[in-house]
Motif scaffolding. Structure first.
Motif, PDB file in Angstrom:
ATOM      1  N   ARG A  26       0.831  -1.197   0.000  1.00  0.00           N
ATOM      2  CA  ARG A  26       0.000   0.000   0.000  1.00  0.00           C
ATOM      3  C   ARG A  26       0.869   1.252   0.000  1.00  0.00           C
ATOM      4  O   ARG A  26       0.616   2.210  -0.743  1.00  0.00           O
ATOM      5  N   GLU A  48      -5.960  12.341  -6.043  1.00  0.00           N
ATOM      6  CA  GLU A  48      -6.877  11.881  -4.995  1.00  0.00           C
ATOM      7  C   GLU A  48      -7.828  10.814  -5.521  1.00  0.00           C
ATOM      8  O   GLU A  48      -8.048   9.784  -4.874  1.00  0.00           O
ATOM      9  N   LYS A  49      -8.347  11.029  -6.711  1.00  0.00           N
ATOM     10  CA  LYS A  49      -9.288  10.073  -7.305  1.00  0.00           C
ATOM     11  C   LYS A  49      -8.593   8.747  -7.597  1.00  0.00           C
ATOM     12  O   LYS A  49      -9.122   7.666  -7.287  1.00  0.00           O
ATOM     13  N   ARG A  50      -7.399   8.816  -8.188  1.00  0.00           N
ATOM     14  CA  ARG A  50      -6.681   7.591  -8.540  1.00  0.00           C
ATOM     15  C   ARG A  50      -6.237   6.837  -7.290  1.00  0.00           C
ATOM     16  O   ARG A  50      -6.301   5.605  -7.242  1.00  0.00           O
ATOM     17  N   THR A  51      -5.820   7.564  -6.255  1.00  0.00           N
ATOM     18  CA  THR A  51      -5.391   6.910  -5.015  1.00  0.00           C
ATOM     19  C   THR A  51      -6.554   6.162  -4.375  1.00  0.00           C
ATOM     20  O   THR A  51      -6.392   5.028  -3.906  1.00  0.00           O
ATOM     21  N   ARG A  52      -7.715   6.770  -4.350  1.00  0.00           N
ATOM     22  CA  ARG A  52      -8.887   6.094  -3.777  1.00  0.00           C
ATOM     23  C   ARG A  52      -9.190   4.804  -4.532  1.00  0.00           C
ATOM     24  O   ARG A  52      -9.478   3.761  -3.934  1.00  0.00           O
ATOM     25  N   ALA A  53      -9.124   4.865  -5.850  1.00  0.00           N
ATOM     26  CA  ALA A  53      -9.429   3.690  -6.663  1.00  0.00           C
ATOM     27  C   ALA A  53      -8.410   2.572  -6.427  1.00  0.00           C
ATOM     28  O   ALA A  53      -8.778   1.394  -6.300  1.00  0.00           O
ATOM     29  N   LEU A  55      -6.434   2.129  -3.734  1.00  0.00           N
ATOM     30  CA  LEU A  55      -6.554   1.594  -2.382  1.00  0.00           C
ATOM     31  C   LEU A  55      -7.762   0.671  -2.261  1.00  0.00           C
ATOM     32  O   LEU A  55      -7.713  -0.355  -1.571  1.00  0.00           O
ATOM     33  N   ALA A  56      -8.845   1.016  -2.955  1.00  0.00           N
ATOM     34  CA  ALA A  56     -10.029   0.148  -2.933  1.00  0.00           C
ATOM     35  C   ALA A  56      -9.734  -1.184  -3.607  1.00  0.00           C
ATOM     36  O   ALA A  56     -10.148  -2.251  -3.123  1.00  0.00           O
ATOM     37  N   GLN A  59      -7.542  -3.254  -1.323  1.00  0.00           N
ATOM     38  CA  GLN A  59      -8.331  -3.796  -0.224  1.00  0.00           C
ATOM     39  C   GLN A  59      -9.158  -4.992  -0.685  1.00  0.00           C
ATOM     40  O   GLN A  59      -9.304  -5.988   0.035  1.00  0.00           O
TER      41      GLN A  59
END
Length: 415
Positions: A26, A48-53, A55-56, A59
């Protein structure tokens, strides 16, 4: 033609790959995305958008998929970070071939043969990489089980080795898999290459005629060197390095550069564990071996022969003085951009006329930054880690980073 050996229970690839915890994967993914968006000057909202995707996806699956643009950037930065390479001045021009959708060994062989053919016919100093699928915890992957796509056979005989001693075991394996050496073996017989498929068996592939271009080594003024019958292939296409980008490892990422003359003349032809030809070269050019500098002269003339032969054939090559200056230029550019340069002195400094090359006097440190290339976790993979180049980190945070890295290294070495 393809030859296949029997499947075994062992998994050599798994023993080579880095061992990353979920937290480490991660962390490397986040740091890579920051580096990518920072150097390409992309909007913060995109990061921010790419990091969220990502990390999801991490996970959910334990892994994630790079975009084509991220893959290309990561491969180029891996080359920029690789401490053993002197030729990184043109890292931005690396040609990246995305072959992640190719999983069949036969198709992989066709792709890499096409890669070699294109690099061979261009004759230009252009580096390229073809990247196949990443390693996944839930399924195995195929990869190349050979050091380079092009290698010369080494035949073990009662009186020594005919050919390249480095490849004695590779030659034995190729014969066991069904390869038939020439009726009259020589010191420069091209070996087939090997792909180990996802279920374990090794597959042997012979290079089609005309795929590999070889240069006969002659000297412009000393005909004795031609009598040795030396030759070498024009494109080194390395197949056993693992590419790591943002916590994702690509174990099958063959890449090529071009030769520096000393690699062939001062190492491949002269190293005692390789062709060990220094005495024969000295005899061929008629040096007086009572002269304490006869080896120096033999090495110089052999380098001259290799360089002039490749130039006459219009094959890409560079001399060690020009390559050293290019590395100095690379370091200056990187420092001007605020980036530290990783360098391994033993690899960067040429084996010929070392002190006359500017890199000899240059302090070097291998920062082990990722993205990067490595061979195994035991040799060079375990030391790799995120550089955090895009963050302003104080002394306390840097100390915490060092402690975390040492703890992780200690835990790995215990297991």
């Amino acid at each position: 033609m393809t030859y296949v050996d029997s499947w075994t229970q062992s998994d050599p690839l798994r023993r080579r790959l880095r061992r990353l915890t979920k937290g480490e994967r991660r962390e490397e993914a986040i740091d890579f995305l920051k580096l990518y968006h920072h150097e390409l000057e992309l909007p913060p909202a995109d990061l921010e958008k790419r990091t969220r995707a990502v990390l999801a996806e991490l996970q959910r699956t334990g892994s994630y998929t790079h975009t084509t643009a991220e893959l290309s950037f990561g491969a180029r930065v891996a080359w920029r970070n690789h401490a053993n390479c002197i030729g990184r001045l043109y890292w931005k021009s690396l040609e990246v071939n995305d072959a992640r959708d190719v999983t069949d060994p036969d198709e992989m062989a066709l792709r890499v043969i096409a890669h070699l053919g294109k690099s061979t016919t261009s004759g230009a100093r252009r580096s390229a990489i073809t990247i196949f699928g990443p390693a996944r915890d839930d399924r195995p992957t195929a990869y190349f089980d050979c050091h380079q796509l092009t290698q010369y056979a080494g035949y073990l005989r009662d009186d020594g080795v005919l050919g390249d001693p480095q490849n004695v075991e590779a030659t034995r394996s190729a014969i066991a898999l069904g390869w038939q050496p020439p009726a009259t073996p020589s010191a420069f017989d091209l070996l087939p290459f090997v792909i180990r498929d996802a279920t374990g068996p090794r597959r042997l592939y012979e290079l089609p005629p005309g795929t590999v271009r070889e240069v006969d080594i002659v000297h412009p003024t000393l005909p004795g060197i031609a009598s040795l019958g030396l030759r070498w292939y024009t494109v080194p296409l390395v197949t056993d390095m693992i590419l790591t980008i943002g916590g994702i490892d690509y174990p099958c990422a063959p890449f090529n550069g071009f030769y520096m003359a000393t690699e062939i003349a001062s190492r491949n032809f002269v190293d005692q564990a390789r062709y060990n030809l220094l005495d024969r070269v000295g005899d061929a050019i008629g040096v007086d071996k009572a002269d304490p500098y006869w080896k120096d002269r033999a090495l110089t003339e052999l380098n001259r022969a290799v360089l002039s032969s490749f130039n006459a054939a219009e094959a890409a090559i560079i001399d060690h003085h020009a390559a050293s200056q290019q590395y100095i230029d690379f370091v200056r550019i990187e420092h001007a951009l605020g980036r530290d340069v990783s360098g391994n002195w033993a690899w960067i400094v040429p084996p010929q006329a070392s002190a006359a090359c500017p890199v000899f006097h240059l302090p070097m440190t291998d920062h082990h930054d990722v993205p990067n290339f490595y061979r195994t976790r035991a040799i060079d993979g375990a030391a790799l880690r995120s550089a955090k180049l895009t963050e302003q980190r104080g002394r306390t945070l840097r100390r915490v980073d060092r402690i975390k890295r040492r703890l992780r290294h200690w835990l790995r070495t215990r297991g």
